[in-house]
Design an enzyme around this catalytic site. Structure first.
Site, PDB file in Angstrom:
ATOM      1  N   SER A 302       0.812  -1.221   0.000  1.00  0.00           N
ATOM      2  CA  SER A 302       0.000   0.000   0.000  1.00  0.00           C
ATOM      3  C   SER A 302       0.844   1.269   0.000  1.00  0.00           C
ATOM      4  CB  SER A 302      -0.940   0.008   1.204  1.00  0.00           C
ATOM      5  OG  SER A 302      -1.777  -1.122   1.200  1.00  0.00           O
ATOM      6  N   HIS A 353       0.542   4.828   4.460  1.00  0.00           N
ATOM      7  CA  HIS A 353       0.019   5.400   3.217  1.00  0.00           C
ATOM      8  C   HIS A 353       0.568   6.808   2.985  1.00  0.00           C
ATOM      9  CE1 HIS A 353      -3.754   2.594   3.383  1.00  0.00           C
ATOM     10  NE2 HIS A 353      -2.632   1.947   3.181  1.00  0.00           N
TER      11      HIS A 353
END
Length: 398
Positions: A302, A353
């Protein structure tokens, strides 16, 4: 106004007015405006320039305006289209230049219509150019765009109709060349490492499943997941290896789909080796962000995938018009949506992230875009990246 204005003496006649219309279009094309919209009706062109803060949008219309009622309706239509274009590019309200090129002025009193609309919409600047007010109209346009408007002859033909057609062909040839150049920017490289990374994460998932399960913490730690205590003991490779590990099939599926679509786009823009650098740096920053702000065991691509978002955002700082024309609004919307979900839903490593997003943007600034060299800018990005890594590692290990 500084430079002396060069004006073309307009003789009455439709051919001469057509020539002036295309000369105006050609003038703004040379000033780095680009055609963004051709209307269904002939002789209506919208131009845009991201480099011009004063007048970023221009509409040019070649139409013999007969009545002020038509003019009023068309001004409302013009503002509606301008508003939609501004929304598409996430702009606030900007000044729009709207120019009508008409053989004769309307038969009734039209000035009050323009004045009333101007009072309600001060951002919409309207000029009605006709054979009787050529000099005054050019002066108005020059004052709005803050520079002299020079109408080049360009074409050698003496006949105004032929000269207008020549300039029109020249304009569309320049636009075709510009679009071909932009297409080459979007298709610089062929995807290679996108497929490599997809294959690696699928392979590692199968290995994890065979060794006891991809959701088994012991298996994840054994194969290199982010685990702060071991990283603080010197297992530095755990800043990279989590990129290729996934916890459960759904996690793998979602990241594989995201990597496929974002990876293909990013690798085509930057080329394979720049993409490799961006992906790994973004993955490292994603793990570093998670290392600094969370103590939980984690793994997944991610952070690196958010780095691809960051690289695409960096592309938008270099080719802003092309970015918003193709992908910009969707990319910004997806970034905001995913970060918002990370704040609302439990179990999502938002620190990873955000770290990946920042890392991808910085890595793209270091390698920059193909066929571009901006050494000072690239060196600045490199130094900033090195500083953030040094500070992050220092805080994390201390």
């Amino acid at each position: 106004m500084g430079k002396k204005l060069l004006f073309l003496v307009i003789r009455k006649g439709e051919g001469n007015v057509d020539l002036v219309y295309w000369q105006l279009v050609y003038f703004f094309i040379k000033k780095q405006y680009r055609i963004i919209k051709l209307a269904n009706v002939p002789h209506e062109i919208w131009l845009e320039s991201f480099g011009r803060k004063d007048v970023p949008l221009i509409r040019l219309v070649r139409y013999d305006v007969d009545w002020s009622n038509w003019l009023k309706r068309d001004l409302e239509y013009t503002w509606h289209v301008a508003t939609q274009l501004q929304k598409r590019h996430l702009r606030r309200s900007v000044q729009v230049l709207n120019v009508y090129v008409s053989t004769y002025p309307p038969v009734d009193d039209w000035e009050w219509v323009v004045a009333n609309v101007q009072a309600d919409l001060p951002q919409l600047k309207t000029v009605l150019f006709h054979s009787s007010n050529a000099i005054q109209a050019l002066q108005q346009i020059s004052e709005i765009v803050n520079e002299p408007v020079v109408l080049d002859s360009v074409a050698r033909e003496a006949d105004p109709f032929l000269a207008a057609q020549h300039i029109q062909r020249t304009i569309f040839r320049l636009e075709k060349e510009r679009r071909e150049k932009e297409a080459r920017v979007l298709e610089y490289g062929n995807p290679l490492f996108t497929y490599v990374f997809i294959g690696l994460q699928i392979l590692m998932f199968l290995i994890l499943e065979l060794q006891g399960g991809s959701t088994n913490p012991d298996v994840l730690i054994r194969y290199g997941a982010k685990f702060n205590p071991l990283m603080q003991q010197g297992e530095w490779w755990r800043f990279i290896t989590p990129i290729f590990l996934h916890i459960g099939f759904f996690h793998l599926f979602m990241n594989t789909m995201a990597l496929y679509y974002l990876g293909m786009t990013t690798e085509r823009l930057y080329g394979s080796w720049r993409f490799l650098f961006i992906y790994l740096v973004a993955g490292f920053f994603g793990t570093l962000g998670s290392f600094l702000f969370t103590t939980s065991l984690s793994a997944g691509a991610s952070g690196a995938i958010f780095g691809l978002f960051g690289a695409l955002l960096y592309f938008g700082t270099v080719y802003r018009h092309l970015f918003f024309q193709t992908m910009g609004t969707n990319i910004i919307g997806l970034v905001v949506l995913n970060l918002g979900l990370g704040l609302l839903l439990p179990g999502i490593d938002n620190a990873g992230h955000i770290g990946g997003l920042v890392g991808g943007f910085l890595a793209a600034g270091i390698v920059h875009l193909p066929r571009h060299r901006q050494w000072r800018r690239q060196l600045t990005f490199f130094m900033l990246t090195a500083l953030l890594v040094a500070v992050g590692l220092s805080i994390g290990f201390q």
